[in-house]
Design an enzyme around this catalytic site. Sequence first.
Site, mmCIF file in Angstrom:
data_model
loop_
_atom_site.group_PDB
_atom_site.id
_atom_site.type_symbol
_atom_site.label_atom_id
_atom_site.label_comp_id
_atom_site.label_asym_id
_atom_site.label_seq_id
_atom_site.Cartn_x
_atom_site.Cartn_y
_atom_site.Cartn_z
ATOM 1 N N GLY A 124 35.801 34.339 42.631
ATOM 2 C CA GLY A 124 34.182 34.394 42.134
ATOM 3 C C GLY A 124 33.868 35.936 42.099
ATOM 4 O O GLY A 124 32.605 35.953 42.463
ATOM 5 N N THR B 216 41.472 29.467 43.159
ATOM 6 C CA THR B 216 42.498 29.759 42.162
ATOM 7 C C THR B 216 43.837 29.661 42.766
ATOM 8 O O THR B 216 44.846 29.738 41.804
ATOM 9 C CB THR B 216 42.310 30.824 41.248
ATOM 10 O OG1 THR B 216 41.927 31.703 41.942
ATOM 11 C CG2 THR B 216 40.858 30.593 40.404
ATOM 12 N N ASP C 174 37.236 47.750 38.087
ATOM 13 C CA ASP C 174 37.849 46.210 38.252
ATOM 14 C C ASP C 174 39.200 46.207 38.291
ATOM 15 O O ASP C 174 39.978 45.473 37.611
ATOM 16 C CB ASP C 174 37.512 45.450 36.841
ATOM 17 C CG ASP C 174 37.705 43.814 37.065
ATOM 18 O OD1 ASP C 174 37.711 43.397 38.041
ATOM 19 O OD2 ASP C 174 38.013 43.336 36.069
ATOM 20 N N ASN D 245 49.325 41.253 34.915
ATOM 21 C CA ASN D 245 48.393 40.228 34.824
ATOM 22 C C ASN D 245 48.466 39.076 35.643
ATOM 23 O O ASN D 245 48.652 37.685 35.393
ATOM 24 C CB ASN D 245 48.402 39.719 33.281
ATOM 25 C CG ASN D 245 47.361 38.786 33.127
ATOM 26 O OD1 ASN D 245 46.175 38.998 33.585
ATOM 27 N ND2 ASN D 245 47.353 37.873 32.075
ATOM 28 N N LYS E 205 46.745 46.062 40.198
ATOM 29 C CA LYS E 205 46.183 45.877 38.908
ATOM 30 C C LYS E 205 45.564 47.503 38.273
ATOM 31 O O LYS E 205 45.585 47.407 37.127
ATOM 32 C CB LYS E 205 44.952 44.919 39.026
ATOM 33 C CG LYS E 205 44.401 44.693 37.796
ATOM 34 C CD LYS E 205 43.198 43.574 37.929
ATOM 35 C CE LYS E 205 42.410 43.436 36.693
ATOM 36 N NZ LYS E 205 41.230 42.798 37.027
ATOM 37 N N GLU F 59 32.986 37.790 39.847
ATOM 38 C CA GLU F 59 32.127 38.089 38.713
ATOM 39 C C GLU F 59 31.025 36.883 38.837
ATOM 40 O O GLU F 59 30.210 36.999 37.670
ATOM 41 C CB GLU F 59 32.850 37.946 37.126
ATOM 42 C CG GLU F 59 33.701 38.971 36.846
ATOM 43 C CD GLU F 59 34.845 39.329 37.628
ATOM 44 O OE1 GLU F 59 35.042 40.444 38.175
ATOM 45 O OE2 GLU F 59 35.561 38.567 38.206
#
Length: 393
Positions: free
Chosen positions: A25, A9, A137, A225, A164, A27
């Site tokens: 990846g 990504t 997370d 985000n 985050k 998750e």
Amino acid sequence: DHKEGYTATAAPVIANGVVITGMAGGEYTTRGFLNGWDPETGKHLWRTYTVPAPGEKGSETWPKDDAWKTGGAPTWRSGAYDPELDLIYWGTGNPAPWTPQSRNGLDGLYASTLLAIRPKTGQIVWHYQYTPNDVWDVDGTDEPVLADISFEGKPRKVLFQANKSGFMYTIDRTNGQLLAAHPFTRVNWASRIDLKTGRPVINEELYSRIVKGDEVQVYPQRGVNAVPVAYNPTKNLIYTSSWNIPRIFKVDLPIPQQVIGKRSTGVISRAYVPKPGEVVGHHIAIDPVTGKKKWEIPLTDRASSAGMLATGGGLLFTGDVNGKFIALDEDTGKTVWEFQTSSGINATAITYTHKGRQYVSIASGLGGNSARAMSRGSVPLGGSMWTFALMPE
């Protein structure tokens, strides 16, 4: 290889003659890594795994079982390179699955960690783990911003990161020493970052409820985000768009068997639905060293998924989920100009000159799970590029 649970990504980074690529990846029960490639031939030079195998440095932070094989720690955002130090800085994402039971509550290196790597060899020179045992997370993949500043009266080579997790970090990029960390949005999973240990002081009551399998609301769902912040070195200010909504989830008990390539967060989640007119985020200007905000502009109904661009002329450019391309006054945060594009904006503007004239360009086109969820189906799809020129007076 999607069969092994990973995709790509992020854009590659070229550092000291090596093309460095990451993977996504976290998750999908895979093991994170970075790759180094020869840009002339495409030859694979090295691979550095972000979850150590048994016997490797850091393996003591994992259970003595096969959890490391599907441990996550993806490298799904791009890094930043310092040619003087010959180090590339790259953040990693959450461990897989999120559930603490899968790691026996251990730290789980090098998940949610900043890595300093030699580009020629892939060697990890130093690391700083933002969030040991990341059950929230909150990742550590947001881009490092490199800067040379005066800190406590002495020159320091630092990097900033708007994590985050909701904390803004200042780290010495020569050795990984934590210098400062401040919340920039609502945070309830930790009260502060301990500057001596570098570890978050977690909300033990909230953590124990997660372990028991209770549904919890963790603030923030994301501090930002997954889009770039802007930094003005003359003012020592970071500009970004924060989120102020919770992540709602509970551990999926009993913990399911982990299968490489199969999606498994280990939790059951549901979306938070803001009330009409609710403040769900802010445009902010913050001093990353002191944590003091120069200004904070509330965003209602829909948080922003667009990056920030700072310019020498005192304007900041960003966008919103509804598709507006916006210019803000750098000193006040007030909107001074806006233009409605054809779809949502979750990109970052660029500025450049061509034949003596300055231009600003932005990609419009709603994308990403969180931005699409925030739009609630009311924003048209479709990608397009918009370019604006600075006209003579």
